[in-house]
Motif scaffolding. Sequence first.
Motif, PDB file in Angstrom:
ATOM      1  N   SER A  20     -20.899   1.425  16.092  1.00 32.74           N
ATOM      2  CA  SER A  20     -21.693   1.732  17.201  1.00 32.74           C
ATOM      3  C   SER A  20     -22.990   1.101  17.159  1.00 32.74           C
ATOM      4  CB  SER A  20     -22.007   3.140  16.942  1.00 32.74           C
ATOM      5  OG  SER A  20     -23.350   3.657  17.526  1.00 32.74           O
ATOM      6  N   LEU A  21     -23.453   0.376  18.182  1.00 30.43           N
ATOM      7  CA  LEU A  21     -24.745  -0.477  18.081  1.00 30.43           C
ATOM      8  C   LEU A  21     -25.784   0.390  18.024  1.00 30.43           C
ATOM      9  CD1 LEU A  21     -24.233  -3.232  20.892  1.00 30.43           C
ATOM     10  CD2 LEU A  21     -23.637  -3.274  18.404  1.00 30.43           C
ATOM     11  N   MET A  22     -25.804   1.641  18.391  1.00 34.67           N
ATOM     12  CA  MET A  22     -26.920   2.748  18.434  1.00 34.67           C
ATOM     13  C   MET A  22     -27.161   3.098  16.789  1.00 34.67           C
ATOM     14  SD  MET A  22     -28.535   3.831  21.285  1.00 34.67           S
ATOM     15  CE  MET A  22     -28.794   5.568  21.407  1.00 34.67           C
ATOM     16  N   ASN A  23     -25.962   3.540  16.246  1.00 36.31           N
ATOM     17  CA  ASN A  23     -26.002   4.088  14.716  1.00 36.31           C
ATOM     18  C   ASN A  23     -26.049   3.243  13.757  1.00 36.31           C
ATOM     19  OD1 ASN A  23     -26.180   6.474  16.269  1.00 36.31           O
ATOM     20  ND2 ASN A  23     -23.766   6.677  16.183  1.00 36.31           N
ATOM     21  N   ASP A  24     -25.300   2.109  14.016  1.00 31.47           N
ATOM     22  CA  ASP A  24     -24.955   1.366  12.682  1.00 31.47           C
ATOM     23  C   ASP A  24     -25.761   0.074  12.492  1.00 31.47           C
ATOM     24  OD1 ASP A  24     -22.834   2.958  12.391  1.00 31.47           O
ATOM     25  OD2 ASP A  24     -21.351   1.638  13.135  1.00 31.47           O
ATOM     26  N   LEU A  25     -26.827  -0.244  13.328  1.00 29.92           N
ATOM     27  CA  LEU A  25     -27.665  -1.187  13.192  1.00 29.92           C
ATOM     28  C   LEU A  25     -28.938  -0.679  13.267  1.00 29.92           C
ATOM     29  CD1 LEU A  25     -25.574  -3.486  15.695  1.00 29.92           C
ATOM     30  CD2 LEU A  25     -25.677  -3.899  12.922  1.00 29.92           C
ATOM     31  N   ALA A  26     -29.887  -1.320  12.007  1.00 27.89           N
ATOM     32  CA  ALA A  26     -31.066  -0.853  11.921  1.00 27.89           C
ATOM     33  C   ALA A  26     -32.039  -1.567  12.785  1.00 27.89           C
ATOM     34  CB  ALA A  26     -31.680  -1.416  10.553  1.00 27.89           C
ATOM     35  N   ASP A  27     -33.258  -1.238  13.218  1.00 23.71           N
ATOM     36  CA  ASP A  27     -34.123  -1.823  14.072  1.00 23.71           C
ATOM     37  C   ASP A  27     -34.548  -3.437  13.760  1.00 23.71           C
ATOM     38  OD1 ASP A  27     -33.855   0.184  15.701  1.00 23.71           O
ATOM     39  OD2 ASP A  27     -35.984   0.969  15.655  1.00 23.71           O
ATOM     40  N   SER A  28     -34.531  -3.340  12.414  1.00 21.96           N
ATOM     41  CA  SER A  28     -34.736  -4.635  11.856  1.00 21.96           C
ATOM     42  C   SER A  28     -33.763  -5.897  12.550  1.00 21.96           C
ATOM     43  CB  SER A  28     -34.962  -4.729  10.483  1.00 21.96           C
ATOM     44  OG  SER A  28     -33.418  -4.422   9.770  1.00 21.96           O
ATOM     45  N   PHE A  29     -32.590  -5.434  12.501  1.00 19.77           N
ATOM     46  CA  PHE A  29     -31.570  -6.313  13.232  1.00 19.77           C
ATOM     47  C   PHE A  29     -32.085  -6.817  14.460  1.00 19.77           C
ATOM     48  CE2 PHE A  29     -27.870  -6.726  15.833  1.00 19.77           C
ATOM     49  CZ  PHE A  29     -27.118  -7.834  15.244  1.00 19.77           C
ATOM     50  N   TRP A  30     -32.470  -5.824  15.351  1.00 20.23           N
ATOM     51  CA  TRP A  30     -32.887  -6.016  16.501  1.00 20.23           C
ATOM     52  C   TRP A  30     -34.055  -6.870  16.913  1.00 20.23           C
ATOM     53  CZ3 TRP A  30     -28.644  -5.689  19.215  1.00 20.23           C
ATOM     54  CH2 TRP A  30     -27.683  -4.677  18.853  1.00 20.23           C
ATOM     55  N   GLN A  31     -34.845  -6.850  15.834  1.00 18.21           N
ATOM     56  CA  GLN A  31     -35.994  -7.343  15.625  1.00 18.21           C
ATOM     57  C   GLN A  31     -35.753  -8.917  15.521  1.00 18.21           C
ATOM     58  OE1 GLN A  31     -38.427  -5.289  12.980  1.00 18.21           O
ATOM     59  NE2 GLN A  31     -40.344  -6.011  13.885  1.00 18.21           N
TER      60      GLN A  31
END
Lengths: 320, 320
Positions: A20-31
Motif C-alpha cells: 500500500s503506497l499510503m501505508n507502507d512508505l514513509a514521507d521521507s520516501f516521497w521526499q
Amino acid sequence: MFFEGSEKKAEIIVDAKQISLMNDLADSFWQTLVQCCNAHILSMIKNDDCKAFLLSESSLFIWHDRLLIITCGNTRLVHSVEYFIQQIGMAKIKQISYQRKNEYFAHAQLSSFGDDIALLGQYTNGKAFRFGELDGHHNYIFHQENDFQASKADKSYELIAYQICPKVSEKLTNVGLSGKEVREFLQLDRLLAGFIFDDFVFEPFGYSINAIKGKQFLTIHITPQASSSYVSIQANINLIALAPDFLRILAPKSIDLLSVNEEAFNQLTQQYLPKEYISKSLFQKKLSNNNLVSFANYILPQTVFSDAESLDVNDASHAL
Amino acid sequence: MFFEGSEKKAEIIVDAKQISLMNDLADSFWQTLVQCCNAHILSMIKNDDCKAFLLSESSLFIWHDRLLIITCGNTRLVHSVEYFIQQIGMAKIKQISYQRKNEYFAHAQLSSFGDDIALLGQYTNGKAFRFGELDGHHNYIFHQENDFQASKADKSYELIAYQICPKVSEKLTNVGLSGKEVREFLQLDRLLAGFIFDDFVFEPFGYSINAIKGKQFLTIHITPQASSSYVSIQANINLIALAPDFLRILAPKSIDLLSVNEEAFNQLTQQYLPKEYISKSLFQKKLSNNNLVSFANYILPQTVFSDAESLDVNDASHAL
C-alpha cells in the motif's frame, strides 16, 4: 520572465495485495523520490484514500494502489520514476505510464521524450504514441506493455488553457497576491464543494493548488505571465463539465482537453464547450492497456492583428 | 523518418556603391559561406540580376546589392552570416536580418534563436521580435539597428504548408520520383511562366527548386513524409495571390503566411484564401528599419478523430 509550464506526468499502479503506497512508505520516501527530479515538497494534505503533496514543481498524489506525479519547469521526472522502480521493484508494479507535453522551450529541457523512454526501456517494454499534431499542441504517451488492463471506471481529465485573457494575467501576477484571492477568483469553493485545499503562491509569479475529496483529486498549476501563460487543470472528476466555468474565468485563446476512459468525450465536448472555440485537432486511440485516450485542441479564431512580441536581445537564455 | 523542414533565413543588404555581390565575389566565396553552416552547393542558375544556388539544405540567392540564404535541417545558418561579416566587413553592410521559425524538434538543434542573436550581437546592435504565439507557429525576427530604411517596394512572401494531404505525401515520397514529375504536379510551368528552374530530388525523400526571372525569385522546399510534412514556398512575387493554387494542390491542414511590406495583407488574404481556412493567429508590426511584417496562421477545423501516431520506442533520436 518566461517559465516552462508544460508538464511531464507519470502514473504508476502497483499490486495492492503486495504493497500500500499510503501505508507502507514513509514521507521521507516521497521526499527522496521528488528530489530525484530536482523538485521538493512544499506541503501535504491527506484523507483516508489519498495523500496530496504540493511540490515546488507541481504535484504528487498517492493512493493505496497508485501514484500520480506531475512536474513542470526543467525537471527530469523520469528519474523519479526510475527511483520508484529501483526501490519498489518491477514485481510489485502493474503498470507504468509516462506522458510529456510538447514544451514551449524544448531546447532548454534536460532531456527529450525519446531520452526519457530510452531510460524507462532499461526496466520495461513499452509502447509510445503521439496525440496531437507535430506542428501543434501534442502529448507523448508511453505505457508499459504487459497484461495489465485498466478499468474503464478509472477516468482522468486534463484541461490546459493557453494565452489567458490579459486582465486575468495581470490579476494573477499582482504583487502580494494571496492564495485566498486566487481560490476566490477561480471560484473553487463553489466548483469543488466538499474538497479540502492546499495551495501556494510562488515568487515572483505562479500558483499551485491541490484539492482532494475521498479518492477524487483536482490540481491546478498556473503560469500567469502574459508572455507564456499556461494554466493546467488535472483531475479524476469530469473537467469537460467544468470547462464552461474555467473558460469563462480564464478566457484563454486556446485550450487542450485530454481524457482517459471518457467514452462520451465527443458528446461532452459538444455539450459543454462554448461554440466560439473551434476544434483544431482531435485524436483518439484505445491503448493496449485498455485506456481510451482522447485529445483535442480548440482555438478562438482571430480577426484583428496582434502586435509582435518584442524580445530582449541580451537575453540569450532558454527563453529564445 | 523525420526531417526538420523548418528554416532559418538571413538577408543581408550591402552598399551597392562599394560592392556588387554578383560581380565582385567568386563562386568559391559562396561555397565557403554555405560550408560554414554545414551545407553545400548542389547547382546554380543565373541571369543578369540574380544568381540562385540550390543547396543541400535549401537555397542561396545573390543579387547585386543583397543576398538571401535559407537553410533547413540542423544547420547553424548564423555561422554563414558571421563568415560574410568577417570577410566583407560591417562598413559595406547596410542591413542584416535573421529569421528563424519555431522547429518541430527544437531540442535537436545545434543552437537556439537566443544563441544565434547573441553571436550576431558581437558584430552589431539589433532588435528582435516574435511573430506568432509562443504555443503555436511563430517566427523570430532579428534585424540590425541602424539608420537603414527599407524600400516599401521590397516585398517578400512566405507560404508554409503543414500536414499536407496524405495522397500528396504518398505521391511525393514515391521511389524514383523525378524533378519533372514534381514540377508538373505543382503546375509550375503554368504558375511561373517565364521563370527558369533548377531543382533536385533528395534521397530518400525531399524536393527543392529555385526559380528566377529577372530580379524575381521563388523557391520551394518540400519535406513530404506524412509524419512531419512541411512545404515552404518563399518568393518576392505575390504568394497570397498564388495561395489558392498551392492550397488546392497540397491540401494542407494548416498554413502560415508571412509577408514583408505587403500593405494589402488583410485584403489579399480575404480575397484569395479559401473560406474553410480559419485564422488562428494574426500578427503585424512595422519594424524600425521600415519593414512592415505580417504573419498569419490558418487552420482547417477538424470534426473527426485521427488515430494517435505510433512511435518507435527504440528510436531515442532527435525525433522524439
